[in-house]
Scaffold this active site. Structure first.
Site, PDB file in Angstrom:
ATOM      1  N   LYS A   8      -2.206  -1.442  -3.881  1.00 22.19           N
ATOM      2  CA  LYS A   8      -3.088  -0.272  -3.809  1.00 22.19           C
ATOM      3  C   LYS A   8      -2.266   0.998  -3.915  1.00 22.19           C
ATOM      4  O   LYS A   8      -1.253   1.091  -3.217  1.00 22.19           O
ATOM      5  CB  LYS A   8      -3.802  -0.338  -2.465  1.00 22.19           C
ATOM      6  N   LYS A  63       0.852  -1.182   0.000  1.00 23.80           N
ATOM      7  CA  LYS A  63       0.000   0.000   0.000  1.00 23.80           C
ATOM      8  C   LYS A  63       0.892   1.238   0.000  1.00 23.80           C
ATOM      9  O   LYS A  63       1.668   1.466   0.934  1.00 23.80           O
ATOM     10  CB  LYS A  63      -0.891  -0.016   1.240  1.00 23.80           C
TER      11      LYS A  63
HETATM   12  C1  PBG Z   1      -7.672   2.992   5.659  1.00 19.45           C
HETATM   13  C2  PBG Z   1      -7.881   2.959   4.190  1.00 19.45           C
HETATM   14  C3  PBG Z   1      -7.665   3.960   3.236  1.00 19.45           C
HETATM   15  C4  PBG Z   1      -8.143   3.448   2.031  1.00 19.45           C
HETATM   16  C5  PBG Z   1      -8.571   2.153   2.269  1.00 19.45           C
HETATM   17  N1  PBG Z   1      -8.396   1.851   3.600  1.00 19.45           N
HETATM   18  C6  PBG Z   1      -7.193   5.364   3.376  1.00 19.45           C
HETATM   19  C7  PBG Z   1      -5.808   5.676   3.705  1.00 19.45           C
HETATM   20  O1  PBG Z   1      -4.949   4.816   3.896  1.00 19.45           O
HETATM   21  O2  PBG Z   1      -5.570   6.874   3.850  1.00 19.45           O
HETATM   22  C8  PBG Z   1      -8.173   4.206   0.739  1.00 19.45           C
HETATM   23  C9  PBG Z   1      -9.245   3.812  -0.203  1.00 19.45           C
HETATM   24  C10 PBG Z   1      -9.506   4.773  -1.300  1.00 19.45           C
HETATM   25  O3  PBG Z   1      -8.838   5.800  -1.497  1.00 19.45           O
HETATM   26  O4  PBG Z   1     -10.446   4.492  -2.040  1.00 19.45           O
HETATM   27  N2  PBG Z   1      -6.359   3.137   6.061  1.00 19.45           N
END
Ligand code: PBG
Length: 321
Positions: free
Chosen positions: A246, A193
């Site tokens: 992601k 991520k």
């Molecule tokens: C929680 C999380 C996030 C997303 C999914 N789970 C936000 C982040 O890490 O700031 C992002 C999903 C999206 O942008 O559609 N940590």
């Protein structure tokens, strides 16, 4: 002699005969935002046209329509009424996600319920873990994440998806689930991520923008490729059943790399910023939304994703009918 590639592109039938990548309804996972409070709440998310924070009744209704259209799986996020320093509502058995799980499980027993396990929607400061001396501390955060995962499993989650990027959380979640009789519940880890600006609209949706600093000390640097291999294999060693990359479209190279180097099912998350860009351009009449959606999903699958989490899941299901 030269290569007559056009022979196989002549008709729709011919093209479909030789098509290498196709999206299947069961590849798609739809995210939903459950909000505490009035059952009927439908609160539009400004930067994500078509997406809303949904009260439990409204959620059930919207999910029901998607299930009728062939939705196999969804991922749930929660927006609690109260936030605090230690994200108490994340692991409260009466928390909003836990309530949503019980409700959806009762109404749609065959729908796979995935839960995003993170603290950022529940902390007053908006970080994904607990803060000491201005820093997100790892191990204390992992304790709370494991408690959250267990509480989700008890409420009926079918798959646990930790998204926080703390180290060792997959191991601790696995051990906690196993010790409590949930050894059959898989973990889909947000293993790779990136610290991405493409999450901007989500933070409005989930009301989880950090009050200070950013997430760069726990999420990955966008310039890194080999680190994705380290993160992916670390989570697999800790017990992840499915690993995720992601965002999706800006990181297709990473998806392909992990597809070639690992044997685990691979998920990709087409995130809020990717959704917002397509929606904004379409609203201006600059692109053909349906065509771009299907093309982008096909690209993500072609790059190696077995599972695609996308806010376009409901729309794509209609296209695939
Ligand atoms: C929680 C999380 C996030 C997303 C999914 N789970 C936000 C982040 O890490 O700031 C992002 C999903 C999206 O942008 O559609 N940590």
């Amino acid at each position: 002699m030269f290569h007559r590639g056009r022979r196989l592109r002549r008709t729709a039938g011919m093209r479909s005969l030789v098509r290498e990548t196709e999206i299947r309804p069961q590849d798609l996972v739809m995210p939903y935002f459950a909000v505490e409070g009035d059952e009927g709440t439908v609160k539009p998310i400004g930067a994500m046209p078509g997406q809303n924070q949904l009260g439990l009744g409204a959620l059930e209704e919207r999910v029901g329509k998607a299930v009728d259209n062939g939705l196999l799986a969804c991922i749930l996020f929660g927006i609690p009424k109260e936030k605090d320093e230690v994200a108490s509502q994340a692991y409260d058995d009466e928390g909003i996600v836990q309530q949503a799980l019980r409700r959806l499980k009762a109404s749609f027993p065959d729908l796979l319920l995935i839960t995003d396990v993170c603290l950022c929607e529940y902390t007053s400061h908006g970080h994904c873990g607990v803060i000491e001396d201005g820093c997100v501390v790892n191990d204390a955060s992992v304790e709370l994440l494991a408690r959250t995962a267990l509480s989700h499993a008890r409420a009926g989650a079918d798959i646990i998806a930790p998204s926080d990027m703390m180290d060792g959380r997959v191991l601790q979640i696995r051990q906690t689930l196993d010790a409590n009789g949930f050894e059959e519940i898989p973990i889909m880890s947000y293993a790779v991520k990136y610290a991405s600006a493409f999450y901007g609209p989500f933070r409005e949706a989930a009301e989880s923008t950090p009050k200070f600093g950013d997430r760069k000390a726990y999420q990955m640097d966008p310039g890194n490729v080999r680190e994705a291999l380290r993160e992916g294999s670390a989570d697999i060693m800790e017990g992840a059943d499915i690993i995720m990359v992601k965002p999706a479209l800006p990181y297709l190279d990473i998806l392909r790399l992990l597809k070639d180097r690992t044997a685990h099912p691979l998920a990709a998350y087409q995130v809020s910023g990717e959704y917002a860009m397509i929606k904004a351009a379409a609203a201006n009449g600059w692109i053909d939304e349906k065509a771009i959606v299907m093309e982008s999903l096909t690209s993500i699958k072609r790059a190696g994703a077995d599972i695609i989490i996308t806010y376009f899941a409901e729309d794509a299901l209609k296209e695939l009918r």
